[in-house]
Design a protein around this motif. Structure first.
Motif, PDB file in Angstrom:
ATOM      1  N   ALA A   1     -34.338  30.985 -44.978  1.00 59.54           N
ATOM      2  CA  ALA A   1     -34.807  29.826 -45.732  1.00 59.54           C
ATOM      3  C   ALA A   1     -34.825  28.649 -44.770  1.00 59.54           C
ATOM      4  CB  ALA A   1     -33.897  29.543 -46.927  1.00 59.54           C
ATOM      5  N   ALA A   2     -35.573  27.613 -45.128  1.00 56.10           N
ATOM      6  CA  ALA A   2     -35.664  26.444 -44.253  1.00 56.10           C
ATOM      7  C   ALA A   2     -34.294  25.791 -44.088  1.00 56.10           C
ATOM      8  CB  ALA A   2     -36.654  25.444 -44.834  1.00 56.10           C
ATOM      9  N   LEU A   3     -33.943  25.461 -42.844  1.00 54.19           N
ATOM     10  CA  LEU A   3     -32.663  24.821 -42.551  1.00 54.19           C
ATOM     11  C   LEU A   3     -32.840  23.307 -42.628  1.00 54.19           C
ATOM     12  CD1 LEU A   3     -29.702  24.981 -41.491  1.00 54.19           C
ATOM     13  CD2 LEU A   3     -30.667  24.885 -39.174  1.00 54.19           C
ATOM     14  N   PRO A   4     -32.221  22.640 -43.601  1.00 56.98           N
ATOM     15  CA  PRO A   4     -32.312  21.181 -43.646  1.00 56.98           C
ATOM     16  C   PRO A   4     -31.767  20.560 -42.366  1.00 56.98           C
ATOM     17  CG  PRO A   4     -31.428  22.041 -45.715  1.00 56.98           C
ATOM     18  CD  PRO A   4     -31.455  23.190 -44.748  1.00 56.98           C
ATOM     19  N   VAL A   5     -32.449  19.566 -41.861  1.00 65.71           N
ATOM     20  CA  VAL A   5     -32.008  18.901 -40.632  1.00 65.71           C
ATOM     21  C   VAL A   5     -30.601  18.356 -40.796  1.00 65.71           C
ATOM     22  CG1 VAL A   5     -32.473  16.972 -39.063  1.00 65.71           C
ATOM     23  CG2 VAL A   5     -34.366  18.368 -39.926  1.00 65.71           C
TER      24      VAL A   5
ATOM     25  N   VAL B   1     -35.639  15.979 -62.226  1.00 65.34           N
ATOM     26  CA  VAL B   1     -34.689  16.624 -63.116  1.00 65.34           C
ATOM     27  C   VAL B   1     -33.389  16.759 -62.335  1.00 65.34           C
ATOM     28  CG1 VAL B   1     -35.333  18.995 -62.444  1.00 65.34           C
ATOM     29  CG2 VAL B   1     -34.280  18.585 -64.670  1.00 65.34           C
ATOM     30  N   PHE B   2     -32.268  16.504 -62.998  1.00 70.04           N
ATOM     31  CA  PHE B   2     -30.960  16.545 -62.342  1.00 70.04           C
ATOM     32  C   PHE B   2     -30.217  17.803 -62.769  1.00 70.04           C
ATOM     33  CE2 PHE B   2     -32.184  12.074 -62.576  1.00 70.04           C
ATOM     34  CZ  PHE B   2     -32.051  11.712 -61.238  1.00 70.04           C
ATOM     35  N   LEU B   3     -29.756  18.577 -61.782  1.00 69.59           N
ATOM     36  CA  LEU B   3     -29.101  19.866 -62.023  1.00 69.59           C
ATOM     37  C   LEU B   3     -27.736  19.911 -61.363  1.00 69.59           C
ATOM     38  CD1 LEU B   3     -32.143  22.184 -61.173  1.00 69.59           C
ATOM     39  CD2 LEU B   3     -31.470  21.380 -63.443  1.00 69.59           C
ATOM     40  N   SER B   4     -26.896  20.812 -61.839  1.00 69.28           N
ATOM     41  CA  SER B   4     -25.589  21.020 -61.194  1.00 69.28           C
ATOM     42  C   SER B   4     -25.736  21.912 -59.960  1.00 69.28           C
ATOM     43  CB  SER B   4     -24.595  21.643 -62.172  1.00 69.28           C
ATOM     44  OG  SER B   4     -25.090  22.877 -62.668  1.00 69.28           O
ATOM     45  N   GLU B   5     -26.749  22.780 -59.950  1.00 71.42           N
ATOM     46  CA  GLU B   5     -27.064  23.598 -58.788  1.00 71.42           C
ATOM     47  C   GLU B   5     -28.498  24.091 -58.893  1.00 71.42           C
ATOM     48  OE1 GLU B   5     -24.456  26.930 -58.580  1.00 71.42           O
ATOM     49  OE2 GLU B   5     -25.112  27.779 -60.475  1.00 71.42           O
ATOM     50  N   LEU B   6     -29.077  24.432 -57.748  1.00 70.37           N
ATOM     51  CA  LEU B   6     -30.452  24.916 -57.715  1.00 70.37           C
ATOM     52  C   LEU B   6     -30.479  26.438 -57.886  1.00 70.37           C
ATOM     53  CD1 LEU B   6     -31.736  22.855 -54.642  1.00 70.37           C
ATOM     54  CD2 LEU B   6     -32.029  22.299 -57.065  1.00 70.37           C
ATOM     55  N   PRO B   7     -31.461  26.968 -58.602  1.00 68.40           N
ATOM     56  CA  PRO B   7     -31.560  28.432 -58.724  1.00 68.40           C
ATOM     57  C   PRO B   7     -31.983  29.045 -57.390  1.00 68.40           C
ATOM     58  CG  PRO B   7     -33.485  27.379 -59.702  1.00 68.40           C
ATOM     59  CD  PRO B   7     -32.539  26.262 -59.322  1.00 68.40           C
ATOM     60  N   ARG B   8     -31.284  30.092 -56.972  1.00 70.04           N
ATOM     61  CA  ARG B   8     -31.563  30.721 -55.680  1.00 70.04           C
ATOM     62  C   ARG B   8     -31.552  32.235 -55.818  1.00 70.04           C
ATOM     63  NH1 ARG B   8     -30.941  27.004 -51.453  1.00 70.04           N
ATOM     64  NH2 ARG B   8     -29.880  25.069 -52.037  1.00 70.04           N
ATOM     65  N   ASN B   9     -32.239  32.903 -54.869  1.00 71.74           N
ATOM     66  CA  ASN B   9     -32.181  34.358 -54.818  1.00 71.74           C
ATOM     67  C   ASN B   9     -31.032  34.803 -53.918  1.00 71.74           C
ATOM     68  OD1 ASN B   9     -33.071  34.108 -52.157  1.00 71.74           O
ATOM     69  ND2 ASN B   9     -35.165  34.756 -52.597  1.00 71.74           N
ATOM     70  N   ALA B  10     -30.959  36.102 -53.665  1.00 72.83           N
ATOM     71  CA  ALA B  10     -29.813  36.640 -52.922  1.00 72.83           C
ATOM     72  C   ALA B  10     -29.716  36.124 -51.501  1.00 72.83           C
ATOM     73  CB  ALA B  10     -29.884  38.170 -52.905  1.00 72.83           C
ATOM     74  N   MET B  11     -30.844  35.693 -50.912  1.00 73.46           N
ATOM     75  CA  MET B  11     -30.837  35.197 -49.547  1.00 73.46           C
ATOM     76  C   MET B  11     -30.754  33.680 -49.463  1.00 73.46           C
ATOM     77  SD  MET B  11     -30.629  37.817 -47.770  1.00 73.46           S
ATOM     78  CE  MET B  11     -30.835  37.154 -46.137  1.00 73.46           C
ATOM     79  N   GLY B  12     -30.507  33.038 -50.608  1.00 73.31           N
ATOM     80  CA  GLY B  12     -30.308  31.601 -50.594  1.00 73.31           C
ATOM     81  C   GLY B  12     -31.577  30.789 -50.739  1.00 73.31           C
ATOM     82  N   LYS B  13     -32.726  31.427 -50.895  1.00 73.33           N
ATOM     83  CA  LYS B  13     -33.973  30.688 -51.085  1.00 73.33           C
ATOM     84  C   LYS B  13     -34.037  30.156 -52.515  1.00 73.33           C
ATOM     85  CE  LYS B  13     -36.838  33.218 -47.756  1.00 73.33           C
ATOM     86  NZ  LYS B  13     -38.033  34.059 -47.582  1.00 73.33           N
ATOM     87  N   VAL B  14     -34.439  28.897 -52.664  1.00 67.50           N
ATOM     88  CA  VAL B  14     -34.633  28.334 -53.987  1.00 67.50           C
ATOM     89  C   VAL B  14     -35.819  29.022 -54.658  1.00 67.50           C
ATOM     90  CG1 VAL B  14     -35.187  26.242 -55.278  1.00 67.50           C
ATOM     91  CG2 VAL B  14     -33.666  26.112 -53.294  1.00 67.50           C
ATOM     92  N   THR B  15     -35.632  29.468 -55.880  1.00 68.58           N
ATOM     93  CA  THR B  15     -36.712  30.117 -56.633  1.00 68.58           C
ATOM     94  C   THR B  15     -37.500  29.030 -57.362  1.00 68.58           C
ATOM     95  OG1 THR B  15     -35.088  30.577 -58.379  1.00 68.58           O
ATOM     96  CG2 THR B  15     -35.589  32.354 -56.841  1.00 68.58           C
ATOM     97  N   LYS B  16     -38.554  28.543 -56.720  1.00 67.87           N
ATOM     98  CA  LYS B  16     -39.258  27.356 -57.192  1.00 67.87           C
ATOM     99  C   LYS B  16     -40.014  27.582 -58.500  1.00 67.87           C
ATOM    100  CE  LYS B  16     -39.337  24.689 -52.985  1.00 67.87           C
ATOM    101  NZ  LYS B  16     -40.056  23.667 -52.205  1.00 67.87           N
ATOM    102  N   ASN B  17     -40.442  28.809 -58.755  1.00 69.81           N
ATOM    103  CA  ASN B  17     -41.108  29.059 -60.030  1.00 69.81           C
ATOM    104  C   ASN B  17     -40.144  28.878 -61.195  1.00 69.81           C
ATOM    105  OD1 ASN B  17     -43.669  29.543 -59.005  1.00 69.81           O
ATOM    106  ND2 ASN B  17     -43.242  31.693 -58.612  1.00 69.81           N
ATOM    107  N   ASP B  18     -38.855  29.185 -60.973  1.00 69.18           N
ATOM    108  CA  ASP B  18     -37.851  28.932 -62.008  1.00 69.18           C
ATOM    109  C   ASP B  18     -37.673  27.430 -62.228  1.00 69.18           C
ATOM    110  OD1 ASP B  18     -37.411  31.643 -62.293  1.00 69.18           O
ATOM    111  OD2 ASP B  18     -35.749  31.700 -60.885  1.00 69.18           O
ATOM    112  N   LEU B  19     -37.773  26.660 -61.152  1.00 69.42           N
ATOM    113  CA  LEU B  19     -37.643  25.205 -61.248  1.00 69.42           C
ATOM    114  C   LEU B  19     -38.780  24.606 -62.066  1.00 69.42           C
ATOM    115  CD1 LEU B  19     -36.507  23.776 -57.811  1.00 69.42           C
ATOM    116  CD2 LEU B  19     -35.200  23.938 -59.916  1.00 69.42           C
TER     117      LEU B  19
END
Length: 492
Positions: free
Chosen positions: A274-278, A468-486
């Motif tokens: 997944a993309a590494l935030p700077v 939208v404010f969340l307690s955590e972002l939905p992610r798959n097993a490799m840590g990628k955010v599942t944007k369609n769920d968002l």
């Protein structure tokens, strides 16, 4: 003789795996693999590219099962340990696998279905410990492994790679990242994805190194292993580094300095999948003394682009083409572009063979001249590729502009109240798409405050119009955010 079998015999009594409280030599690993191959064959001389699923604990059981399937002439199909039964059924039905190796702990989940479906279920712990069975000659152009895509936009597709493709991926990484027999790496990644299978396990074992397994994620246990001083290579995904940073920041100055001294001795630390935030890269460098090496790859191509092992590791960039990998950027008409963003296309021996059982999808994935269409958009500057996002989820087409969700996320993360965020495009009649942001806060902030901040940092057309404010972002097993769920959260 396949490459891993030959190498394992060469490395002999050197330690290959450390799992639980046990160590396993290369000789023991290949012997067990050959026993498993014999059990799979029964009265056959060759599995002849039949898919064999396996769902076993990470470590000795995992590697010996994978190698055993290969030695018997089968195609290895790793199944995620966390998969529910419906997901497992899909993989078995899609591949047509009629043999399934599992650890004893998974038999309650699997036994009834396998019996009903006519799938031969083999319990790893109960497989024979002896019997020398003649093994087939397996050509390198045969199918070797089927890994499933994440299936974020459609049903998961089985990605078929050959033995030649897998060894080509390994050789490319060994050359670029300088693996040696002195490497001792820690595996804590899921083993139904290419990151853990190829980058961590296969490449390390190819050169005679050691792979140590951590069955469950635990920052405390990871740092305990670091302090033991044997590890010198570490690979993880951005979410793991994020959690390790949070743990380090909870320690005293003395404890942090002690761990930093340990980590500075590592020869290599890598982030991927997944993309590494700077911001994460910079924090990790301060806390560990290690400049993370970021790279780019996917299930279909293995690793294709990487920051250099020696040289500048440029934040926000994934680097340069790896050895034996061709890369080009193209526009929407498939014309090669220079000096502007384009879709990444890849060519070379590391690329997969086909999508299992999907002739049309396989044909559509490649250009007429054999380039694989990744669907990811990047730009090239000074020889370094920079990922702008995925055409389907990270490139937002708004008011005639093509906006990179990843770029907007990087700016939003610099707000002092933002812990994490993800940006998506939402359908809009007037603009085509509008920018929307899901935000995890570490301290109170409002939509108005975030908007004011973002407008001071970028043009108005890039600023999110919805939050939208969340307690955590939905992610798959490799840590990628599942944007369609968002996206559903904004629409509902």
């Amino acid at each position: 003789m396949l490459y891993f079998q030959q190498n394992a015999r060469t490395f002999g009594d050197s330690v290959a795996l450390l799992s639980g409280n046990s160590t396993y030599t290369y000789s023991k690993l290949i012997d067990r693999s050959e026993q498993i191959a014999g059990a799979l064959l029964l009265d056959q001389s060759d599995l002849d590219e039949s898919p064999v699923a396996y769902m076993v604990e990470p470590g000795f059981a995992y590697v010996s099962s994978q190698w055993g399937i290969w030695l018997a002439g089968g195609i290895a199909v790793p199944v995620a340990l966390a998969h529910p039964l419906d997901s497992i059924k899909y993989i078995l039905q899609d591949t047509g696998a009629k043999t399934f190796i599992c650890s004893a702990s998974f038999t309650p989940l699997l036994s009834d279905y396998c019996q009903e479906a006519g799938v031969r279920l083999l319990i790893w712990e109960e497989m024979p410990q002896s019997d020398q069975t003649p093994l087939p000659e397996v050509h390198v152009d045969r199918g070797a492994m089927i890994l499933y895509t994440s299936g974020t936009t459609s049903l998961p597709k089985g990605v078929l790679s050959t033995h030649h493709g897998i060894e080509s991926q390994i050789k490319s990484l060994v050359e670029a990242w300088k693996y040696t027999a002195n490497d001792h790496t820690l595996c804590l990644l899921p083993l139904h994805h290419i990151h853990g299978i190829i980058n961590v396990i296969s490449a390390t074992l190819y050169v005679g190194g050691k792979v140590e397994f951590l069955p469950q994620f635990s920052p405390e246990e990871i740092f305990t292993r670091f302090k033991q001083g044997a590890l010198n290579v570490f690979m993880a995904v951005p979410t793991i580094y994020f959690k390790l940073i949070a743990y380090l920041e909870s320690l005293t100055d003395r404890e942090r300095n002690e761990l930093k001294t340990c980590m500075q001795a590592f020869r290599l630390m890598i982030s991927g999948s997944a993309a590494l935030p700077v911001s994460v890269m910079e924090k990790w460098e301060v806390l560990s003394g290690q400049r993370l090496l970021e790279r780019y790859g996917m299930t279909e191509i293995g690793m294709a682009i990487s920051n250099p092992y020696q040289g500048e590791r440029r934040a926000g960039h994934v680097g340069m083409p790896l050895p034996n990998v061709q890369v080009r950027l193209v526009d929407e008409e498939n014309g090669v572009v220079e000096g502007q963003p384009g879709e990444i296309q890849i060519k070379g021996p590391t690329v997969f063979k086909e999508y299992w059982g999907k002739v049309k999808a396989s044909q559509e994935a490649f250009t007429e001249d054999g380039w694989f269409k990744t669907g990811d958009v990047a730009e090239l500057a000074d020889g370094y590729y920079r990922i702008l996002g995925r055409n389907s989820t990270d490139i937002i087409k708004s008011g005639g502009y093509k906006l990179s969700a990843l770029e907007i996320e990087e700016v939003l993360r610099t707000h002092p109240s933002v812990e994490d965020c993800s940006v998506v495009g939402l359908p809009d009649e007037e603009w085509g798409e509008i920018v929307a942001a899901a935000v995890v806060l570490k301290s109170h902030s409002s939509t108005d405050e975030l908007n004011t901040f973002m407008r001071s940092k970028m043009p108005a057309y890039r600023v999110p119009r919805k939050y939208v404010f969340l307690s955590e972002l939905p992610r798959n097993a490799m840590g990628k955010v599942t944007k369609n769920d968002l996206k559903v959260l904004f629409i509902s």
